[in-house]
Design a protein around this motif. Structure first.
Motif, mmCIF file in Angstrom:
data_model
loop_
_atom_site.group_PDB
_atom_site.id
_atom_site.type_symbol
_atom_site.label_atom_id
_atom_site.label_comp_id
_atom_site.label_asym_id
_atom_site.label_seq_id
_atom_site.Cartn_x
_atom_site.Cartn_y
_atom_site.Cartn_z
ATOM 1 N N PRO A 33 -8.134 9.158 7.886
ATOM 2 C CA PRO A 33 -9.039 9.120 8.857
ATOM 3 C C PRO A 33 -10.460 8.512 8.673
ATOM 4 N N PRO A 34 -10.825 7.732 9.683
ATOM 5 C CA PRO A 34 -10.704 7.950 11.073
ATOM 6 C C PRO A 34 -9.662 7.199 11.699
ATOM 7 N N PHE A 35 -8.810 6.480 10.853
ATOM 8 C CA PHE A 35 -7.717 5.359 11.398
ATOM 9 C C PHE A 35 -6.444 6.149 12.076
ATOM 10 N N GLU A 36 -5.927 7.099 11.268
ATOM 11 C CA GLU A 36 -5.017 8.014 11.624
ATOM 12 C C GLU A 36 -4.747 9.265 10.584
ATOM 13 N N TYR A 37 -4.715 10.426 11.487
ATOM 14 C CA TYR A 37 -4.854 11.485 10.764
ATOM 15 C C TYR A 37 -4.255 12.801 11.788
ATOM 16 N N ILE A 157 -5.674 7.820 -9.301
ATOM 17 C CA ILE A 157 -5.550 9.101 -8.599
ATOM 18 C C ILE A 157 -4.216 9.193 -7.946
ATOM 19 N N SER A 158 -3.438 9.952 -7.926
ATOM 20 C CA SER A 158 -2.267 9.898 -7.345
ATOM 21 C C SER A 158 -1.803 11.102 -6.506
ATOM 22 N N GLN A 159 -2.921 12.136 -6.326
ATOM 23 C CA GLN A 159 -2.940 13.287 -5.256
ATOM 24 C C GLN A 159 -2.450 12.975 -4.074
ATOM 25 N N GLN A 160 -2.104 13.895 -3.335
ATOM 26 C CA GLN A 160 -1.713 13.884 -1.874
ATOM 27 C C GLN A 160 -2.902 13.193 -1.065
ATOM 28 N N LYS A 161 -4.120 13.556 -1.289
ATOM 29 C CA LYS A 161 -5.315 13.193 -0.678
ATOM 30 C C LYS A 161 -6.125 12.452 -1.752
ATOM 31 N N PRO A 162 -5.841 11.169 -2.067
ATOM 32 C CA PRO A 162 -6.622 10.628 -3.108
ATOM 33 C C PRO A 162 -7.971 10.490 -2.909
ATOM 34 N N ASP A 163 -8.405 10.068 -1.817
ATOM 35 C CA ASP A 163 -9.814 9.627 -1.252
ATOM 36 C C ASP A 163 -10.653 10.865 -1.289
ATOM 37 N N LEU A 164 -10.333 12.030 -0.938
ATOM 38 C CA LEU A 164 -11.132 13.324 -0.803
ATOM 39 C C LEU A 164 -11.310 13.975 -2.427
ATOM 40 N N THR A 165 -9.770 13.614 -3.135
ATOM 41 C CA THR A 165 -10.081 13.898 -4.646
ATOM 42 C C THR A 165 -11.036 12.954 -5.643
ATOM 43 N N GLY A 166 -10.877 11.721 -4.904
ATOM 44 C CA GLY A 166 -11.854 10.805 -5.852
ATOM 45 C C GLY A 166 -13.414 11.202 -5.654
ATOM 46 N N LEU A 167 -13.709 11.438 -4.149
ATOM 47 C CA LEU A 167 -14.958 11.993 -3.998
ATOM 48 C C LEU A 167 -15.630 13.092 -5.011
ATOM 49 N N ARG A 168 -14.457 14.008 -4.866
ATOM 50 C CA ARG A 168 -15.022 15.347 -5.687
ATOM 51 C C ARG A 168 -15.022 14.923 -7.200
ATOM 52 N N MET A 169 -14.047 14.279 -7.692
ATOM 53 C CA MET A 169 -14.288 13.826 -9.123
ATOM 54 C C MET A 169 -15.532 12.958 -9.451
ATOM 55 N N VAL A 170 -15.988 12.292 -8.500
ATOM 56 C CA VAL A 170 -17.346 11.772 -8.870
ATOM 57 C C VAL A 170 -18.458 12.831 -8.637
ATOM 58 N N CYS A 185 -14.272 7.259 3.644
ATOM 59 C CA CYS A 185 -14.986 8.338 2.764
ATOM 60 C C CYS A 185 -16.229 8.811 3.708
ATOM 61 N N GLN A 186 -16.883 7.915 4.524
ATOM 62 C CA GLN A 186 -18.029 8.702 5.185
ATOM 63 C C GLN A 186 -17.416 9.877 5.947
ATOM 64 N N PHE A 187 -16.356 9.506 6.520
ATOM 65 C CA PHE A 187 -15.626 10.525 7.351
ATOM 66 C C PHE A 187 -15.226 11.950 6.585
ATOM 67 N N LEU A 188 -14.601 11.635 5.487
ATOM 68 C CA LEU A 188 -14.679 12.583 4.624
ATOM 69 C C LEU A 188 -15.632 13.444 4.202
ATOM 70 N N LEU A 189 -16.686 12.914 3.826
ATOM 71 C CA LEU A 189 -17.830 13.377 3.320
ATOM 72 C C LEU A 189 -18.564 14.339 4.604
ATOM 73 N N ILE A 199 -19.977 17.679 -2.746
ATOM 74 C CA ILE A 199 -19.526 16.272 -2.184
ATOM 75 C C ILE A 199 -21.071 15.759 -1.376
ATOM 76 N N GLU A 200 -21.960 16.702 -1.038
ATOM 77 C CA GLU A 200 -23.151 16.352 -0.549
ATOM 78 C C GLU A 200 -23.910 15.359 -1.382
ATOM 79 N N SER A 201 -23.677 15.439 -2.607
ATOM 80 C CA SER A 201 -24.595 14.781 -3.573
ATOM 81 C C SER A 201 -23.872 13.096 -3.373
ATOM 82 N N ILE A 202 -22.891 12.878 -2.765
ATOM 83 C CA ILE A 202 -22.169 11.583 -2.923
ATOM 84 C C ILE A 202 -22.612 10.494 -1.889
ATOM 85 N N GLU A 203 -22.903 9.203 -2.309
ATOM 86 C CA GLU A 203 -23.376 8.115 -1.343
ATOM 87 C C GLU A 203 -22.502 7.260 -1.315
#
Length: 246
Positions: A33-37, A157-170, A185-189, A199-203
């Motif tokens: 997302p937001p390209f395809e989901y 990161i190789s999880q099924q949703k790597p972008d959300l996982t990456g943001l949470r790891m940060v 990632c703006q969409f996911l945040l 993840i509210e602390s991520i920019e």
């Protein structure tokens, strides 16, 4: 005699209906997302809408398979699917696909904790940091070349949703920065803050990584008509753009 005539007409109608059915095209993609989901079981998003409109113009009936990206590419490369989207071009990928003209653009940036105060002018400014990335994505060549030579810890990161996982790891300080397409990632945040308040602390960190790149669709080189399908897709895409701009 009447029975024979009726049966013959019924056979003719069924045959014509079969011939009139649009050819099926197997299409793989992944939630990006937001390209395809997926939403309520339906595939939506900017690129999903564009691809569907173009295939309709081509007289094709797409069957979409939404799977993890690594599997989506594997199916397109071995011919289990006919087409894949959205992806950027690379020389290695070009050996497996016939790439279409651009359907969208991508801007890669870093995401970090707001209190980290991470800023950079050149990639070397990030040396010594822990850099997260998706193991199955293709990034700008200058970034990939820098990874090989830089003094950094790379976490793939190789999880099924790597972008959300990456943001949470940060957010949990397991990595310092995560490279991500900016709008993704703006969409996911925005979407997942109620579920993952950390993840509210991520920019997004100012500065684009490499140049803006084109997202494309691609047809498998295993498809006997892959090159012609790519050409037909590009023609329909050009027509759609002309009509949109008129």
């Amino acid at each position: 005699m009447l029975l024979r005539l009726t049966s013959g007409l019924l056979f003719l109608v069924i045959s014509c209906s079969t011939l009139a059915a649009p050819p099926i095209l197997r299409v793989t993609t992944s939630e990006y997302p937001p390209f395809e989901y997926l939403e309520d079981g339906a595939l939506i998003g900017d690129d999903a809408t564009t691809v569907s409109a173009i295939l309709d113009r081509m007289g094709m009936e797409p069957v979409f398979f939404v799977v993890p990206w690594r599997r989506a590419e594997a199916w397109a490369r071995n011919g289990s699917s006919d087409m894949i989207f959205s992806l950027t071009y690379s020389e290695e990928r070009g050996s497996h696909y016939y790439f279409t003209a651009p359907i969208n653009t991508a801007r890669d940036v870093f995401f970090a904790r707001e209190d980290s105060n991470i800023r950079w002018q050149t990639l070397d400014d990030l040396e010594g940091l822990r850099v997260g990335l998706s193991s199955s994505y293709s990034y700008a060549p200058e970034f990939m070349n820098w990874l090989e030579a830089a003094d950094i810890e790379v976490i793939k990161i190789s999880q099924q949703k790597p972008d959300l996982t990456g943001l949470r790891m940060v957010a949990y300080n397991r990595i310092d920065v995560f490279i991500c397409e900016q709008s993704v990632c703006q969409f996911l945040l925005e979407k997942h803050q109620p579920d993952y308040p950390e993840i509210e602390s991520i920019e997004a960190v100012p500065g684009m990584i490499g140049n803006e790149r084109a997202f494309r669709a691609a047809f498998s080189r295993k498809h006997p008509d892959g090159e012609q399908l790519r050409d037909n897709f590009n023609q329909a895409l050009a027509e759609l753009k002309r009509e949109t701009n008129d």
